[in-house]
Design an enzyme around this catalytic site. Structure first.
Site, PDB file in Angstrom:
ATOM      1  N   ARG A 260      48.434  57.604  55.574  1.00 29.67           N
ATOM      2  CA  ARG A 260      48.695  58.530  56.679  1.00 29.67           C
ATOM      3  C   ARG A 260      50.034  58.137  57.307  1.00 29.67           C
ATOM      4  O   ARG A 260      50.227  57.002  57.728  1.00 29.67           O
ATOM      5  CB  ARG A 260      47.566  58.507  57.705  1.00 29.67           C
ATOM      6  CG  ARG A 260      47.256  57.151  58.316  1.00 29.67           C
ATOM      7  CD  ARG A 260      46.281  57.265  59.477  1.00 29.67           C
ATOM      8  NE  ARG A 260      45.757  55.981  59.889  1.00 29.67           N
ATOM      9  CZ  ARG A 260      46.385  55.139  60.706  1.00 29.67           C
ATOM     10  NH1 ARG A 260      47.577  55.452  61.193  1.00 29.67           N
ATOM     11  NH2 ARG A 260      45.841  53.986  61.024  1.00 29.67           N
ATOM     12  N   HIS A 264      46.731  56.855  63.802  1.00 29.92           N
ATOM     13  CA  HIS A 264      45.321  57.072  63.469  1.00 29.92           C
ATOM     14  C   HIS A 264      44.816  58.326  64.190  1.00 29.92           C
ATOM     15  O   HIS A 264      44.210  59.203  63.577  1.00 29.92           O
ATOM     16  CB  HIS A 264      44.500  55.858  63.883  1.00 29.92           C
ATOM     17  CG  HIS A 264      43.032  56.045  63.730  1.00 29.92           C
ATOM     18  ND1 HIS A 264      42.420  56.124  62.506  1.00 29.92           N
ATOM     19  CD2 HIS A 264      42.047  56.203  64.649  1.00 29.92           C
ATOM     20  CE1 HIS A 264      41.125  56.305  62.672  1.00 29.92           C
ATOM     21  NE2 HIS A 264      40.869  56.368  63.965  1.00 29.92           N
ATOM     22  N   TYR A 274      51.432  47.771  63.827  1.00 26.09           N
ATOM     23  CA  TYR A 274      50.723  47.119  62.731  1.00 26.09           C
ATOM     24  C   TYR A 274      51.235  47.523  61.346  1.00 26.09           C
ATOM     25  O   TYR A 274      50.734  47.029  60.339  1.00 26.09           O
ATOM     26  CB  TYR A 274      49.217  47.388  62.822  1.00 26.09           C
ATOM     27  CG  TYR A 274      48.820  48.852  62.920  1.00 26.09           C
ATOM     28  CD1 TYR A 274      48.689  49.641  61.775  1.00 26.09           C
ATOM     29  CD2 TYR A 274      48.587  49.445  64.154  1.00 26.09           C
ATOM     30  CE1 TYR A 274      48.331  50.976  61.855  1.00 26.09           C
ATOM     31  CE2 TYR A 274      48.226  50.782  64.249  1.00 26.09           C
ATOM     32  CZ  TYR A 274      48.090  51.546  63.107  1.00 26.09           C
ATOM     33  OH  TYR A 274      47.750  52.866  63.188  1.00 26.09           O
TER      34      TYR A 274
END
Length: 361
Positions: A260, A264, A274
């Site tokens: 993706r 999120h 991250y």
């Protein structure tokens, strides 16, 4: 002894691919039997979904859309698998899997209403074989086993397919649902879209298993790992899984390796905390739209003009869908309370009386 056994299992799950990153066919024998029109339709849907994703992110930032999980990067995984389904098949989606619902028959304006948390967004049209997108991670896996078993008992020639992310494969419901479906030989297909991060946790830190696909072994069902950026490979794998399910050969777990590009969800997630830019760049080279576009252009089946037409159509339909969603009457507390019970208990009746009075002022 146990280490050797694990290695032997892991070696069985090589990534299935048909198109490489340059859009070249590297597995001619696995090419699905799709007409030129069907190949073009697959591309239309992926382009449409990419534009929809871009617009939805903008609408969310404007405060005109509620909960939203970006889809860019996962178009081949979502739409390639859906393209293999029959209209009467059932879909039990996660919260990111809205494109599959829309291409299965859900009006786009209702998808926007669902994102806003409006009850009308979950009042699906009659005959639309889908469940409301599941927010609880992995809960739809157990439900899929039940729906698939129901289809088997009613002797329906259809399957139930469900979707989750790699994080969902770390949930207890994931194992329970697959185990149940396998034990009863239910016509189910479990798709795990391994987009590398369960919100912010890398897949390598979620499980010691080298692949998610190998988890099918414990449930005694078929498992396959697919290049999730290759729409033809995803379509072919899902077609085979559906065929097996209808032939009474049991469920299949499909792991699609995808990525993706966005957050999120738009609810405060910051992927730069991250993920590295190097990782983003590496996966951008595998983009499902670029790959499939090169393939179609090589066959003289796609052009810039066609893509522009799809883009403009998507923008117009999204504009109209948002306009229609805006026209839906706003929800009231009394409406929510009335929807909770067939026969309201005393405490709900008391609240109804209180809020009816407030709303009438």
């Amino acid at each position: 002894m146990s280490t050797k056994t694990i290695e032997q299992v892991e070696e069985q799950f090589e990534t299935f691919q048909i198109l490489n990153e340059e859009g070249e066919v590297v597995n001619e024998s696995a090419m699905p039997d799709l007409s030129d029109e069907q190949l073009q339709e697959l591309m239309r849907r992926m382009v449409y979904t990419r534009i929809w994703d871009q617009r939805a992110i903008a609408l969310n930032r404007q405060g005109r859309l509620g909960f939203y999980a970006p889809m860019a990067g996962q178009e081949a995984s979502m739409l390639g698998s859906h393209f293999a389904l029959d209209k009467e098949d059932w879909i039990l989606p996660g919260y990111r899997d809205i494109p599959q619902l829309v291409f299965h028959g859900l009006p786009l304006y209702q998808a926007f209403l669902w994102s806003r948390g409006h009850v009308a967004g979950s009042e699906f049209p009659d005959g639309l074989n889908v469940a409301v997108p599941q927010i609880i991670i992995g809960a739809q896996i157990v439900q899929t086993a039940g729906v698939a078993l129901g289809l088997k008992r009613k002797k329906k020639e259809n399957i139930c397919i469900t979707y989750t992310g790699d994080g969902g494969a770390s949930q207890g419901d994931f194992y329970e649902g697959m185990n149940f479906a396998g034990a009863y030989n239910a016509p189910a297909v479990f798709v795990v879209q391994n987009n590398r991060f369960a919100i912010s946790v890398p897949v390598e830190k979620q499980s010691a298993a080298k692949t998610i696909a190998q988890k099918a072994v414990a449930a005694g069902i078929e498992g396959v790992q697919v290049d999730g950026m290759d729409v033809l490979a995803v379509y072919a794998a899902t077609t085979e899984a559906r065929k097996r399910a209808l032939a009474g050969e049991g469920p299949t777990l499909i792991e699609t390796l995808t990525y993706r590009y966005g957050a999120h969800t738009m609810a405060g997630d910051d992927p730069t905390r991250y993920r590295t830019s190097e990782e983003d760049d590496e996966w951008a080279k595998k983009d499902p739209l670029i790959r499939f576009r090169k393939f179609l252009e090589g066959k003289k089946l796609w052009s810039e003009e066609q893509e522009n037409e799809v883009t403009e159509k998507a923008k117009e339909e999204i504009k109209e869908a948002i306009k229609k969603a805006d026209q839906e009457p706003k929800m009231k507390v009394t409406g929510m309370l009335n929807n909770m019970f067939d026969e309201a208990p005393v405490n709900i009746r008391e609240q109804l009386e209180e809020f009816t009075a407030k709303e009438s002022n």
